[in-house]
Design an enzyme around this catalytic site. Sequence first.
Site, PDB file in Angstrom:
ATOM      1  CD  GLU A 277      15.072 -13.391   5.030  1.00  0.00           C
ATOM      2  OE1 GLU A 277      14.192 -13.946   5.715  1.00  0.00           O
ATOM      3  OE2 GLU A 277      15.689 -12.379   5.416  1.00  0.00           O
TER       4      GLU A 277
ATOM      5  CG  ASP B  86      -1.953   1.005   1.282  1.00  0.00           C
ATOM      6  OD1 ASP B  86      -2.829   0.957   0.410  1.00  0.00           O
ATOM      7  OD2 ASP B  86      -1.936   1.881   2.180  1.00  0.00           O
TER       8      ASP B  86
HETATM    9  C1  GLC Z   1      -4.136   3.133  -0.600  1.00  0.00           C
HETATM   10  C2  GLC Z   1      -5.350   2.239  -0.593  1.00  0.00           C
HETATM   11  C3  GLC Z   1      -6.531   3.070  -0.187  1.00  0.00           C
HETATM   12  C4  GLC Z   1      -6.290   3.609   1.207  1.00  0.00           C
HETATM   13  C5  GLC Z   1      -4.976   4.371   1.269  1.00  0.00           C
HETATM   14  C6  GLC Z   1      -4.572   4.624   2.680  1.00  0.00           C
HETATM   15  O1  GLC Z   1      -4.205   4.137  -1.547  1.00  0.00           O
HETATM   16  O2  GLC Z   1      -5.508   1.636  -1.834  1.00  0.00           O
HETATM   17  O3  GLC Z   1      -7.729   2.350  -0.231  1.00  0.00           O
HETATM   18  O4  GLC Z   1      -7.342   4.465   1.572  1.00  0.00           O
HETATM   19  O5  GLC Z   1      -3.941   3.643   0.679  1.00  0.00           O
HETATM   20  O6  GLC Z   1      -4.132   3.435   3.288  1.00  0.00           O
END
Ligand code: GLC
Length: 564
Positions: free
Chosen positions: A293, A210
């Site tokens: 790993e 993310d």
């Molecule tokens: C990313 C995710 C989104 C989330 C953001 C904060 O962009 O895809 O859904 O709100 O990160 O974690």
Amino acid sequence: MHQGSDSWWTTAVGYQVYIRSFADSDGDGVGDLRGITEHLGYLELIGIQVVWITPFYRSPMADAGYDVSDPREVDPAFGTLQDFDELIAEAHGRGLKVIVDVVPNHTSEQHRWFRDALPTAPGSPERARYLFRDGAGDGGDAPPNNWASVFGGPAWHRVPGPDGAPGQWYLHIFAPEQPDLDWTNAEVADDLHATLRFWLDRGADGFRIDVAHGMAKPPGLPDAPEDSAAAFDQVQAAADSAAADSAAADHAAAGSDAEPGHGVVPSTVDEDPRFDDDGVHEIHRGIRKVVDEYPDAVTVGEVWVSEPERFAAYLRPDELHQAFDFSLIESEFTAAALQQAIEKTLTSAASVGASPVWTLSNHDVARPVTRFGGGERGLLRARALLLLELALPGSVYLYNGEELGLPDVEVPDDRLQDPTWERSGHTERGRDAIRLPMPWEGQEPPFGFSSGPSTWLPSPQEYAPLTVERQLDDPHSTLNLVRAAIELRAEHPAFSGSTVSWYGAPEGCFAFRRDPGGLAGVLNAGDGPVPLPPGEILLTSTPLVDGLLPVDSSALFLASAPTD
Ligand code: GLC
């Protein structure tokens, strides 16, 4: 030569399961791990090779699970660790890989670390895991810099000091419930590495990372060159105007009074100090060492960076294996813009020997049907691009419901959950319309998604003709088009060529050829039907009419001879 060119992930068809909305096994109205396990046969039927599951960790759900309070524990809403183990065993038994989402940029405000930090004094080791700073101006009453939150408002929140008086501020690029971590603190990296090993040891095949262009922040946290709130508004305005176009058509199709939803597009503004700081690459090198790993494990980053060289830097051999290139998502539906997006993705991946990842859709952006005008026209266009992306070299990720051609359906004000709605003072509806429960079967909501009486977001009646059950029975359905395309891709040798070249096409169209093998793809985004170049037709997104490819359609065929 591609990085790991014979690795499974370089050509895989992936499927994003937005866990809250995929399948609910226990009737509480929220999708869960067992719901996924029960539907793995469906993913196998489509021909999926890897499933990406959005966060299912302990979370107060301020941002639908992207606010994680314990990254090594399953939230009770989604099941248990044992459910996860069963899911993995069942998926692997079917030959499916599973990747899980990690959220390294921030935690939940309910994370033990953040709760420990709040009662301590400025400068404490507990506060040093986050970005606490003194405010600017008299009495520190103003935020430390001018950064905006992606969800609206300032990116800073003030907390009381140990004496109860207004104290320091902490940084949150997303919601205030998602404090940003300080990645210059070694404990932060160590903890992420522990999380990676935890899930890999339990059998995960890798990670979707993310906000992989976040995490590192410029030293001193300088102001954005222009107000970054304004910079973000520009991105949002662009997303809004794309969605506005589709508003009328979708509105008519959905028969609703509401405006259709559109996504929050995390910033792709260059020169935005909140993202894509050079320091991020060292963080990726650390992640890669851990993942290496585990043979065959993969990382796929969410990288909203539009400048091709800066994007490609994330894919260097010691960083991410793959990253979502959002060029197709950001492109308008014209042959010229789409061709440019495809070329950009191919060129930037090739510049570092990486394999491209194509995606038209995810849980943050308006669904393609809606983005491309809604209604019948939007569906035709979404199908045309789905078929073409499945014919390009690299891997592809579908977002659950995309294979059904689902449109966004507006959610009533009192059911909206996305933090954007509150943070924008009720001016941005956020992403809920994109995240509605999957319609599986039957005539009535919730269409087999849940056995319970209510679902976390509404299950719209508009989805009745689009259920999996209905589409499996219809040879012309979007689901069967996707199945046929994935089957061809898996079985036809022409889908293995890695060189893409373009050749002459009528106004408003493009035609590419993939070699060796001579697989060709044509898009008609023009004003009238067009003839296809000579060759054997493999699959079309819309039936040909009098031998011509209709508007808003695509075709795959075997070109009969080299064309240049
Ligand atoms: C990313 C995710 C989104 C989330 C953001 C904060 O962009 O895809 O859904 O709100 O990160 O974690």
